[in-house]
Design an enzyme around this catalytic site. Structure first.
Site, PDB file in Angstrom:
ATOM      1  N   ASP A 236     -95.144  31.797  57.803  1.00 39.78           N
ATOM      2  CA  ASP A 236     -94.044  30.892  57.472  1.00 39.78           C
ATOM      3  C   ASP A 236     -94.566  29.465  57.296  1.00 39.78           C
ATOM      4  OD1 ASP A 236     -94.718  30.183  60.023  1.00 39.78           O
ATOM      5  OD2 ASP A 236     -92.668  30.253  60.829  1.00 39.78           O
TER       6      ASP A 236
ATOM      7  N   ASP B 269     -98.682  29.951  65.046  1.00 38.49           N
ATOM      8  CA  ASP B 269     -97.840  30.629  66.039  1.00 38.49           C
ATOM      9  C   ASP B 269     -98.684  31.550  66.915  1.00 38.49           C
ATOM     10  OD1 ASP B 269     -98.258  33.115  64.581  1.00 38.49           O
ATOM     11  OD2 ASP B 269     -96.915  32.240  63.082  1.00 38.49           O
TER      12      ASP B 269
ATOM     13  N   ASP C  56     -98.680  23.845  79.222  1.00 41.52           N
ATOM     14  CA  ASP C  56     -98.467  22.411  79.330  1.00 41.52           C
ATOM     15  C   ASP C  56     -97.155  22.216  80.092  1.00 41.52           C
ATOM     16  OD1 ASP C  56     -98.709  19.584  78.650  1.00 41.52           O
ATOM     17  OD2 ASP C  56     -99.872  20.274  76.930  1.00 41.52           O
TER      18      ASP C  56
ATOM     19  N   ASP D 276     -98.521  17.001  81.842  1.00 39.97           N
ATOM     20  CA  ASP D 276     -98.395  15.907  80.889  1.00 39.97           C
ATOM     21  C   ASP D 276     -97.985  14.591  81.571  1.00 39.97           C
ATOM     22  OD1 ASP D 276     -98.180  15.339  77.918  1.00 39.97           O
ATOM     23  OD2 ASP D 276     -96.172  14.728  78.541  1.00 39.97           O
TER      24      ASP D 276
ATOM     25  N   GLU E 291    -102.767  14.732  83.539  1.00 43.00           N
ATOM     26  CA  GLU E 291    -103.104  13.701  82.561  1.00 43.00           C
ATOM     27  C   GLU E 291    -102.710  12.331  83.097  1.00 43.00           C
ATOM     28  OE1 GLU E 291    -102.165  12.461  77.939  1.00 43.00           O
ATOM     29  OE2 GLU E 291    -100.562  13.134  79.259  1.00 43.00           O
TER      30      GLU E 291
ATOM     31  N   HIS F  13    -105.455  16.727  71.177  1.00 44.46           N
ATOM     32  CA  HIS F  13    -104.454  16.465  70.144  1.00 44.46           C
ATOM     33  C   HIS F  13    -103.987  15.007  70.111  1.00 44.46           C
ATOM     34  CE1 HIS F  13    -102.379  16.822  73.856  1.00 44.46           C
ATOM     35  NE2 HIS F  13    -101.264  16.382  73.306  1.00 44.46           N
ATOM     36  N   ASP F  14    -104.446  14.189  71.056  1.00 44.11           N
ATOM     37  CA  ASP F  14    -104.016  12.784  71.093  1.00 44.11           C
ATOM     38  C   ASP F  14    -105.058  11.821  70.549  1.00 44.11           C
ATOM     39  OD1 ASP F  14    -101.525  13.295  72.180  1.00 44.11           O
ATOM     40  OD2 ASP F  14    -102.247  13.165  74.240  1.00 44.11           O
TER      41      ASP F  14
HETATM   42  C1  GLC Z   1     -99.048  13.154  76.516  1.00 49.45           C
HETATM   43  C2  GLC Z   1     -99.313  14.165  75.440  1.00 49.45           C
HETATM   44  C3  GLC Z   1     -98.869  13.577  74.137  1.00 49.45           C
HETATM   45  C4  GLC Z   1     -97.387  13.322  74.216  1.00 49.45           C
HETATM   46  C5  GLC Z   1     -97.041  12.434  75.394  1.00 49.45           C
HETATM   47  C6  GLC Z   1     -95.583  12.469  75.681  1.00 49.45           C
HETATM   48  O1  GLC Z   1     -99.826  12.019  76.376  1.00 49.45           O
HETATM   49  O2  GLC Z   1    -100.639  14.561  75.448  1.00 49.45           O
HETATM   50  O3  GLC Z   1     -99.182  14.393  73.050  1.00 49.45           O
HETATM   51  O4  GLC Z   1     -96.956  12.746  73.031  1.00 49.45           O
HETATM   52  O5  GLC Z   1     -97.691  12.833  76.563  1.00 49.45           O
HETATM   53  O6  GLC Z   1     -95.205  13.710  76.170  1.00 49.45           O
END
Ligand code: GLC
Length: 551
Positions: free
Chosen positions: A26, A30, A99, A200, A253, A326-327
């Protein structure tokens, strides 16, 4: 339950689901796609997976805005696909961590919808405040993503706090009911069989009482909610009531933290609250705190951060090692060289994979993916990027601002994984992928890397296998050499007479190199390298070598 510390011997792979692999065609990645690629991940030597959020979500922040904590988004295949992935991962002796995003929810979460209406018990689930005098905001804090940290809600007639986007209202963790909800979520997934959580921005969950102004406005209020007054109490509560009953791992984090502060959370012993800390110091060697404030890359700054964490945690706490997630934009584009993509991709891998801690590899890092350079800023998807583009540095021309975003945007590393040279990089068979594919996919893709024995991918495989075979990597002392060099990173690890020496050049120029005293390449065994030979006394661009020698 006994905490066995299984995570110390593993290497994790981070999946950012939207862009990993599309299994149902799609256009969006996934879990069916993940299922097909488990063997690929395992083939890297990775035996753990961290999933960025998979929960149902409106997607304002790509899933970090959760609308239901106890389910899997149907676009990712729903619970059925998740259970299958979990089962198949476990069959392959791969751990799976979720997460946990509980600093905030989505504004579409039923708790928030009921809180707006003041329906009990949800009335105080969030942080609501009336407007100050003359319509002033409740305080001077800034959101990390878009403007001020307060949004007026017509329905309730009050402001709510959102440290991230407007669609991510902050939960009120001081409310014991909210903490009970968090425990329910933890239990739910642990009972399902997951092996732990990446938490997170968890150090933001306790805000200073009364939400006072931050007298240093440039700090955005951070000093009033990061490592807040009850943080240790709440994390200990989660630990005591739920986590300690399972042999699971937690990684927290924390955007602003030093290793000494981290020990308050992760020092091993009866008071330990968290297993590992995701720190940002090693991710800020080319910027001031965040990528939006760019500086030239400084190897010295990177080395100092690596060494600080290695030394201060030594014997007391466990490191979480990473170069990408990913950040952050792609690390070769930041700390290495696109021109020497293969060499520098390998040198970067060697620079972190032989340190003490548990390494994480972010999807695409293992094939040496580079930053994405959109021509038009409107192609960006990320809420933070778009806000910056529209509101920051607007006095600069469009072109320059776009260039700054290439360096800074999280989207630089969120394009679909490049599996092959086929249409859409083999990521999806749909006509159009959910997000632009980087147009370098014909040169850089997994299939090509797979075929080339000297590729970045195959280097990762070797390095990870080597890391796992050496006790000095898990237990050894860390020592840095050549500390003042701005072009070389050299460190050793030593355990019971076995010594490893890791040498990485971070320069495009060939350089002379004298090995540390006591080391002679003649009597050492070269275990890993990124050039076909290893001449004494010099290092070629981004050359790296890993030696072993016995004392
Ligand atoms: C953390 C995540 C990030 C997200 C933020 C808010 O830093 O890694 O991708 O945008 O928190 O949840």
């Amino acid at each position: 339950m006994e905490h066995t510390g299984w995570f110390k011997d593993r290497v994790f792979y981070q999946i950012w689901p939207r862009s990993f692999y599309d299994g149902d065609n799609d256009g969006m990645g996934d879990l069916w796609g993940v299922l097909q690629k488990l063997d690929y991940i395992k083939s890297l030597g990775c035996d753990g997976i961290w999933f960025s959020p998979l929960y149902p979500s409106p997607g304002v922040d790509c899933g970090y805005d959760v609308a239901d904590y106890m389910d899997i988004d149907p676009r990712f295949g729903g619970m059925e696909a998740f259970e299958k992935v979990l089962e198949e991962a476990h069959k392959r002796d791969m751990k799976v961590i979720m997460d946990l995003v509980v600093n905030h929810t989505s504004d579409q979460h039923p708790w928030f919808q009921l809180s707006r209406l003041k329906v009990d018990p949800y009335t105080d689930y969030y942080i609501w405040r009336p407007a100050g005098k003359n319509g002033k905001l409740p305080n001077n804090w800034d959101s990390l993503f878009e403007g001020k940290a307060w949004q007026y809600d017509e329905l309730r007639g009050e402001y709510y706090l959102h440290l991230f986007s407007v669609g991510q209202p902050d939960l009120n963790m001081d409310n014991p009911r909210v903490r009970e909800e968090v425990k329910k979520i933890l239990r739910f997934w642990l009972e399902k069989g997951v092996d732990g959580f990446r938490e997170d921005v968890i150090t933001f969950i306790s805000k200073v009482e009364g939400l006072p102004n931050d007298l240093l406005p440039a700090a955005k209020g951070l000093r009033k909610f990061n490592h807040g007054p009850h943080i240790h109490e709440y994390l200990s509560e989660f630990q005591r009531d739920v986590l300690s009953r399972y042999d699971c791992v937690t990684l927290a984090e924390s955007p602003v933290i030093t290793p000494r502060m981290a020990l308050r959370y992760i020092e091993e012993g009866p008071e330990q609250e968290i297993d590992m800390m995701i720190q940002f110091e090693t991710a800020a060697a080319d910027c001031f705190l965040v990528e939006y404030l760019p500086l030239p890359f400084s190897l010295r700054r990177l080395k100092a951060a690596f060494s600080r964490w290695q030394k201060i945690l030594s014997g007391r706490g466990w490191n979480m090692l990473y170069l990408e997630n990913h950040d952050h934009p792609r690390v070769i584009s930041r700390y290495g060289s696109e021109e020497y993509r293969v060499e520098s991709g390998k040198a970067l891998a060697a620079a972190y994979l032989f340190q003490q801690g548990t390494p994480f590899v972010y999807q695409g890092q293992e094939i040496g993916m580079l930053n994405w350079h959109p021509r038009d800023p409107e192609e960006y998807e990320d809420v933070q990027t778009l806000w910056h583009y529209r509101n920051r540095f607007t006095f600069l021309g469009k072109k320059l601002r776009l260039r700054l975003l290439w360096r800074a945007s999280r989207d630089s590393a969120r394009t679909p994984l490049q599996w092959s040279g086929e249409k859409n990089a083999g990521f999806t068979k749909a006509e159009k992928p959910w997000f632009t594919v980087n147009d370098n996919y014909r040169e850089i893709n997994a299939e090509k890397e797979e075929r080339d024995p000297d590729s970045v991918l195959n280097f990762y495989r070797k390095a990870i296998a080597l890391r796992k075979s050496l006790k000095a990597v898990r237990y050894g002392n860390y020592r840095e050499y050549d500390r003042l060099s701005g072009r070389r990173y050299v460190y050793s690890r030593e355990f019971e007479g076995e010594r490893l020496l890791v040498i990485c050049s971070f320069s495009k120029k060939e350089q002379r190199f004298r090995a540390p005293r006591g080391f002679s390449p003649g009597s050492a065994e070269l275990l890993l390298q990124n050039y076909p030979d290893a001449p004494e006394g010099r290092l070629r661009p981004y050359e790296c070598r890993v030696y072993r020698w016995e004392r």
